[in-house]
Design an enzyme around this catalytic site. Sequence first.
Site, mmCIF file in Angstrom:
data_model
loop_
_atom_site.group_PDB
_atom_site.id
_atom_site.type_symbol
_atom_site.label_atom_id
_atom_site.label_comp_id
_atom_site.label_asym_id
_atom_site.label_seq_id
_atom_site.Cartn_x
_atom_site.Cartn_y
_atom_site.Cartn_z
ATOM 1 N N ARG A 33 -50.826 13.263 -6.881
ATOM 2 C CA ARG A 33 -51.363 11.969 -7.333
ATOM 3 C C ARG A 33 -50.429 11.285 -8.329
ATOM 4 O O ARG A 33 -50.882 10.633 -9.273
ATOM 5 C CB ARG A 33 -52.752 12.139 -7.970
ATOM 6 N N ARG A 37 -53.655 5.574 -11.258
ATOM 7 C CA ARG A 37 -54.229 4.848 -12.397
ATOM 8 C C ARG A 37 -53.679 5.176 -13.776
ATOM 9 O O ARG A 37 -53.940 4.449 -14.715
ATOM 10 C CB ARG A 37 -55.751 5.032 -12.405
ATOM 11 N N ARG A 46 -53.194 -3.098 -8.637
ATOM 12 C CA ARG A 46 -54.446 -2.742 -7.973
ATOM 13 C C ARG A 46 -55.549 -3.749 -8.292
ATOM 14 O O ARG A 46 -56.397 -4.046 -7.437
ATOM 15 C CB ARG A 46 -54.813 -1.331 -8.422
ATOM 16 N N ASP A 83 -54.716 7.552 1.397
ATOM 17 C CA ASP A 83 -55.826 8.421 1.004
ATOM 18 C C ASP A 83 -56.228 9.276 2.196
ATOM 19 O O ASP A 83 -56.057 8.868 3.351
ATOM 20 C CB ASP A 83 -57.026 7.603 0.521
ATOM 21 N N TYR A 159 -66.648 15.304 3.098
ATOM 22 C CA TYR A 159 -66.977 13.919 2.711
ATOM 23 C C TYR A 159 -67.716 13.194 3.835
ATOM 24 O O TYR A 159 -68.604 12.377 3.583
ATOM 25 C CB TYR A 159 -65.694 13.140 2.357
HETATM 26 O O1 CP3 Z 1 -49.810 9.775 -5.480
HETATM 27 C C1 CP3 Z 1 -50.360 10.405 -4.574
HETATM 28 O O2 CP3 Z 1 -50.599 11.627 -4.647
HETATM 29 C C2 CP3 Z 1 -50.657 9.696 -3.257
HETATM 30 C C3 CP3 Z 1 -51.927 9.125 -3.131
HETATM 31 C C4 CP3 Z 1 -53.226 9.896 -2.913
HETATM 32 C C5 CP3 Z 1 -54.475 9.302 -3.223
HETATM 33 N N1 CP3 Z 1 -55.457 10.133 -2.786
HETATM 34 C C6 CP3 Z 1 -54.639 7.987 -3.873
HETATM 35 C C7 CP3 Z 1 -55.935 7.645 -4.502
HETATM 36 C C8 CP3 Z 1 -53.486 11.136 -2.343
HETATM 37 C C9 CP3 Z 1 -52.506 12.218 -1.886
HETATM 38 C C10 CP3 Z 1 -54.900 11.280 -2.266
HETATM 39 C C11 CP3 Z 1 -55.567 12.462 -1.679
HETATM 40 C C12 CP3 Z 1 -57.014 12.604 -1.830
HETATM 41 N N2 CP3 Z 1 -57.974 11.628 -1.760
HETATM 42 C C13 CP3 Z 1 -57.677 13.859 -1.963
HETATM 43 C C14 CP3 Z 1 -57.025 15.221 -1.953
HETATM 44 C C15 CP3 Z 1 -56.277 15.525 -3.199
HETATM 45 C C16 CP3 Z 1 -57.077 15.703 -4.436
HETATM 46 O O3 CP3 Z 1 -56.741 15.074 -5.441
HETATM 47 O O4 CP3 Z 1 -57.997 16.544 -4.443
HETATM 48 C C17 CP3 Z 1 -59.061 13.608 -2.043
HETATM 49 C C18 CP3 Z 1 -60.169 14.629 -2.211
HETATM 50 C C19 CP3 Z 1 -59.240 12.198 -1.894
HETATM 51 C C20 CP3 Z 1 -60.511 11.433 -1.825
HETATM 52 C C21 CP3 Z 1 -60.620 10.471 -2.931
HETATM 53 N N3 CP3 Z 1 -59.869 9.302 -3.038
HETATM 54 C C22 CP3 Z 1 -61.454 10.550 -4.065
HETATM 55 C C23 CP3 Z 1 -62.418 11.696 -4.346
HETATM 56 C C24 CP3 Z 1 -61.216 9.423 -4.827
HETATM 57 C C25 CP3 Z 1 -61.960 9.005 -6.063
HETATM 58 C C26 CP3 Z 1 -61.554 9.777 -7.252
HETATM 59 C C27 CP3 Z 1 -60.469 9.064 -7.965
HETATM 60 O O5 CP3 Z 1 -59.496 9.737 -8.376
HETATM 61 O O6 CP3 Z 1 -60.628 7.868 -8.148
HETATM 62 C C28 CP3 Z 1 -60.200 8.653 -4.202
HETATM 63 C C29 CP3 Z 1 -59.603 7.383 -4.654
HETATM 64 C C30 CP3 Z 1 -58.136 7.337 -4.864
HETATM 65 N N4 CP3 Z 1 -57.212 7.908 -4.039
HETATM 66 C C31 CP3 Z 1 -57.460 6.660 -5.915
HETATM 67 C C32 CP3 Z 1 -56.082 6.840 -5.695
HETATM 68 C C33 CP3 Z 1 -54.952 6.284 -6.506
HETATM 69 C C34 CP3 Z 1 -58.127 5.846 -7.023
HETATM 70 C C35 CP3 Z 1 -58.626 4.561 -6.465
HETATM 71 C C36 CP3 Z 1 -58.251 3.357 -7.307
HETATM 72 O O7 CP3 Z 1 -57.078 3.151 -7.632
HETATM 73 O O8 CP3 Z 1 -59.170 2.594 -7.603
#
Ligand code: CP3
Length: 352
Positions: A33, A37, A46, A83, A159
């Site tokens: 990640r 943010r 964003r 994502d 999910y």
């Molecule tokens: O930089 C990176 O690693 C690439 C981007 C990336 C995102 N999600 C962006 C994201 C990657 C590799 C993921 C994978 C992901 N998404 C996983 C597996 C890895 C992990 O961290 O466990 C999972 C379970 C998800 C599902 C998901 N997406 C959730 C549960 C959430 C909400 C929680 C949160 O952190 O906000 C997201 C949203 C998300 N995915 C954001 C980002 C940058 C935040 C959304 C925003 O910017 O408003």
Amino acid sequence: MTLDKPRNAPARPKFLRVLSGEPVWPPPLWLMRQAGRYLPEYREMRAKSASFLDFCYDPKSTVEATLQPIRRFGFDAAILFSDILVVPDALGQKVGFESGEGPRLDPIHDEAGISRLRESIDLNHLAPVFETVSRLKQDLPRDTPLIGFCGAPWTVASYMVAGRGTPDQAPARLFAYRHPILFRKIIDKLVTASIDYLLAQAKAGVDAIQIFDTWAGVLPAGEFDRWCVSPIAAIVAGVKAVYPDMPFIVFARGAGPRLIELEDATEAQAIGLDTSVDPEWAATLPETTVLQGNLDPLALIAGGAALEEGVTRILAAFRHRPHIFNLGHGILPETPIAHVERLVALVRRDQI
Ligand code: CP3
């Protein structure tokens, strides 16, 4: 004078050298990640897009979000900005992200819910992802490999069934106990969809692939092989049938000593270690296994002695074996930029 290599031939990036089993010191570094943010430039960009999914399907935004952490910290690998939940979206399930609350999907309760899914993944819907990969291959520094990814079937299915993240993904575990045949249908569909999706990422140019099984740890012994190990092994084999040299990293959070099973049963090159794994224990795994991890993301927020000690311990444990430095889970939004800078310096042995 004879030169081993043609003059100006680019050195193979450290990250890819380690993935082919070579120990490199200091180890290459990237963070799960690493875009997102905690970066003010990401938050600013964003704020301009309507929804997170709109952002994910806009190559201009996703290319820029992928590049931001590379520009700031010079990490040794970039990860495609997307994502894991674009896969259910491209299978026709309704997916949305509530701001501050995480993902919301139309939950699958029964066979009717499964039959509403598409027969196969709509790769046209995911064309912006592949466009992002192609553009990044042009825009990234030549020595910065690009990691593609997908979620593991168990995590994505959890999910799809619950419709959201829960503390222990109990809805999917219950569904799998009560309706194993139906649950198998979802998992099989995800295996095929993930292979198709990753093959398209590979064709567009990713250099390595990580599979995220964030919820592997909640599976009991009898279920772990069925829902975590076998589907991941099938995806890796399916992609390698076409791209035999594609390196894979498998991150199965909470798998603990069952990492050994994953290592044995899949053709993946590297195993991601979550925060709970003792680096000294992991260092006893066969040297042929490349390890990735595993600093506590909270130690990175805390900084100071917690950060220094955590880094020192991980570097010492893996000093003589192929290792990719990373966190034990994704970086958290509260993380101070200065602590990430310090981490980079500590791992690269620059200012200590
Ligand atoms: O930089 C990176 O690693 C690439 C981007 C990336 C995102 N999600 C962006 C994201 C990657 C590799 C993921 C994978 C992901 N998404 C996983 C597996 C890895 C992990 O961290 O466990 C999972 C379970 C998800 C599902 C998901 N997406 C959730 C549960 C959430 C909400 C929680 C949160 O952190 O906000 C997201 C949203 C998300 N995915 C954001 C980002 C940058 C935040 C959304 C925003 O910017 O408003």
